[in-house]
Scaffold this active site. Structure first.
Site, mmCIF file in Angstrom:
data_model
loop_
_atom_site.group_PDB
_atom_site.id
_atom_site.type_symbol
_atom_site.label_atom_id
_atom_site.label_comp_id
_atom_site.label_asym_id
_atom_site.label_seq_id
_atom_site.Cartn_x
_atom_site.Cartn_y
_atom_site.Cartn_z
ATOM 1 C CG ASP A 15 -8.630 -2.302 -0.143
ATOM 2 O OD1 ASP A 15 -7.596 -3.510 1.088
ATOM 3 O OD2 ASP A 15 -8.031 -2.321 -0.601
ATOM 4 C CD GLU A 188 -1.970 -2.494 5.491
ATOM 5 O OE1 GLU A 188 -1.759 -2.018 4.601
ATOM 6 O OE2 GLU A 188 -1.597 -3.667 5.507
#
Length: 548
Positions: A15, A188
């Site tokens: 991420d 997302e």
């Protein structure tokens, strides 16, 4: 320097959020249940990186006790504006079932080294929050919103946007759903950019497995409507099972001092033996139809082209990430390599090491109790989500050797300590010094190779190995792709292989039939357990990690 080799942050570093401040680049990555929270790496050439800080270091900022495996800190966002760093992060307290308890916070600091502020609570409506600093000085929080009413796996309700008031230190105004994503679903990981009169919204889609992708949309207005890229995905490996970098998605963009544009993204490298297998989560440990990635989700980089007013594209064409990319027009800047051998002294743990969940590190370990040793205080059982004395470093290589030397005098079989290859409470291999009921000190192997809820007791010999009543024992492991072998040595003696081969591919994201998906990566390190509650300690005199 003509090219950058991927991944730029090997091992568990998912991420990525990237920011440039002058000539310096910083990447923040998720740490999940590992403490301290958020890893931040630094570079000056986008090719060579070093870990500089983990800013969430105290209970006021982060307390992960009770967080589930692969809960905790998800998808941080690091930005710089108004002379300071802004770090947004999620603490996921529940991740299975219809609901997510995902609390979002903001901390700030004048420099990357801190001091980092106490957190400002933002919201709990969803995860992957990101802070956007608009050209007019206003600040906007975007995050995916969780819709528990939806049936099936896609409870991702879109990307919402709300203003953040610096003066009031809270979110203000209307919450607007600005983007619902594409038919690839599971939208997302949002990041907003302002460029050429457009608002550009970069999202992740398809889940974090082998269908993962990064998708770009744009609008003239912050609140939309957003037009999705006609080619849909800027980056994905979902249709390229032969590519080295799989599960590509969850990305962020940075522009160099010279106007070159790069995209950092998460990826994984399945073991060569499993790379040609069909994608998907393993149903049982003996299934052979799924890829395995012990190193977890890593960070890679790609060069972009982004002509004015057009959607960005990978510079090499297509949407599949490559293992090497052209380097930017920047001076090469290398850092000193990490040493293979770690010794312990007073103060802080060496930078490579973390522990699990608890901000109260003094309850778990000490670097001052015995000169030159790391002392672990035996706490709850392997897999405890509260009080677990395990100190480890990331596995960053497909093949490696690790060694330590332990001084430990257990009084019962409820006390055990040693060398551990760890993913979570359902996936580990553990070479442990313990004691028989008669008090005889012994060496045994404990293994939970992703076959939750069973703990498999592996007996490498007809009985555990008897050890002298006192004295140190050297413990080692050798990992080569899918296999792990343990060894030991007494003082002055050669190494003895225990004669058992364990499944290292089980120490991976994809393996296992335990609860929930898994998002972290393999670690190797030192552990001490005392299920009697007496807190019996073990001393570790050094730790070696060497790529093979």
């Amino acid at each position: 320097m003509t090219e950058i080799r991927n991944p730029i942050l090997p091992g568990f570093n998912p991420d990525p959020s990237i920011v440039r401040v002058g000539d310096d680049y910083y990447i923040a990555t998720s740490t999940f249940e590992w403490y301290p929270g958020v890893q931040i790496h630094h570079s000056r050439d986008l090719a060579h990186w070093r870990l500089v800080t983990r800013p969430l270091t105290r209970a006021a900022q982060l307390d992960l006790r009770g967080d589930p495996d692969s809960g905790g800190v998800w998808a941080p966002c690091l930005t710089h504006a108004d002379g300071q760093f802004w770090l947004i992060y999620t603490d996921v307290k529940r991740r299975d079932g219809a609901w997510k308890d995902s609390h979002n916070y903001l901390v700030t600091a004048p420099s990357i080294d801190g001091p980092w502020s106490d957190p400002v609570y933002l919201n709990s409506s969803g995860f992957d929050p990101s802070l956007f600093h608009d050209e007019d000085g206003r600040k906007w929080l975007v995050n995916m919103i969780w819709d528990h009413r939806q049936q099936g796996g896609d409870k991702f309700g879109g990307i919402v946007c709300q203003e953040y008031s610096v003066a009031e230190q809270r979110l203000v105004g209307e919450v607007r759903n600005i983007y619902r994503g594409t038919d690839h679903k599971l939208t997302e990981g949002p990041h907003l950019y302002r460029r050429d009169g457009w608002y550009w919204l970069l999202t992740a889609e398809g889940g974090t497995g082998y269908e993962h992708a990064a998708t770009m949309a744009r609008s003239r207005d912050l609140f939309g409507p957003y037009e999705t890229d006609p080619k849909k995905h800027l980056l994905t490996s979902k249709d390229a099972p032969e590519a080295l970098l799989q599960r590509a998605g969850h990305a962020d963009i940075v522009e160099t001092q010279n106007g070159e544009v790069y995209l950092v993204h998460l990826c994984s490298r399945p073991l060569e033996e499993t790379r040609g297998a069909a994608p998907g989560r393993v149903v049982g440990i003996h299934e052979e139809d799924a890829r395995r990635s012990p190193l977890g989700r890593e960070t890679a980089i790609q060069k972009l082209t982004w002509p004015a007013g057009e959607f960005p594209r990978l510079a090499h064409g297509g949407c599949v990430p490559t293992a090497t990319v052209p380097a930017p027009d920047l001076p090469e800047h290398r850092f000193a390599p990490e040493p293979d051998r770690t010794t312990f002294g007073p103060g802080a743990l060496p930078p490579a090491f973390q522990w699990l969940r608890s901000p109260d590190s003094a309850r778990l370990f000490s670097l001052d109790a015995r000169p030159g040793a790391l002392r672990l205080y035996g706490r709850e059982a392997p897999g405890s989500q509260f009080d677990h004395a395990l100190v480890a470093r990331r596995q960053t290589d497909i093949a490696y050797s690790a060694e330590t030397e332990i001084d430990f005098a257990p009084e019962s079989y409820q006390q055990f300590a040693g060398l551990i290859a760890w993913y979570n409470g359902f996936k580990f291999h553990y070479l442990a010094v313990t004691a028989a009921e008669e008090g005889q000190r012994q060496l045994t192997v404990l293994s939970c190779p992703a076959d939750w809820p069973m703990l498999r007791m592996v007996q490498p010999l007809a009985a555990p190995v008897d050890l002298p009543a006192t004295g140190t024992v050297r413990l080692g492991c050798d990992v080569d792709g899918m296999t792990l072998r343990f060894r030991y040595a007494l003082p002055g003696a050669d190494w003895t292989d225990l004669g058992v081969t364990l499944d290292q591919s089980a120490i991976s994201d994809e393996a296992g039939n335990g609860p929930g998906n898994n998002f972290t990566g393999a670690f190797v390190g030192m552990a001490a357990h005392d299920t009697s509650g007496r807190g019996h300690h073990a001393d570790f005199l050094h730790f070696n990690y060497e790529p093979r």
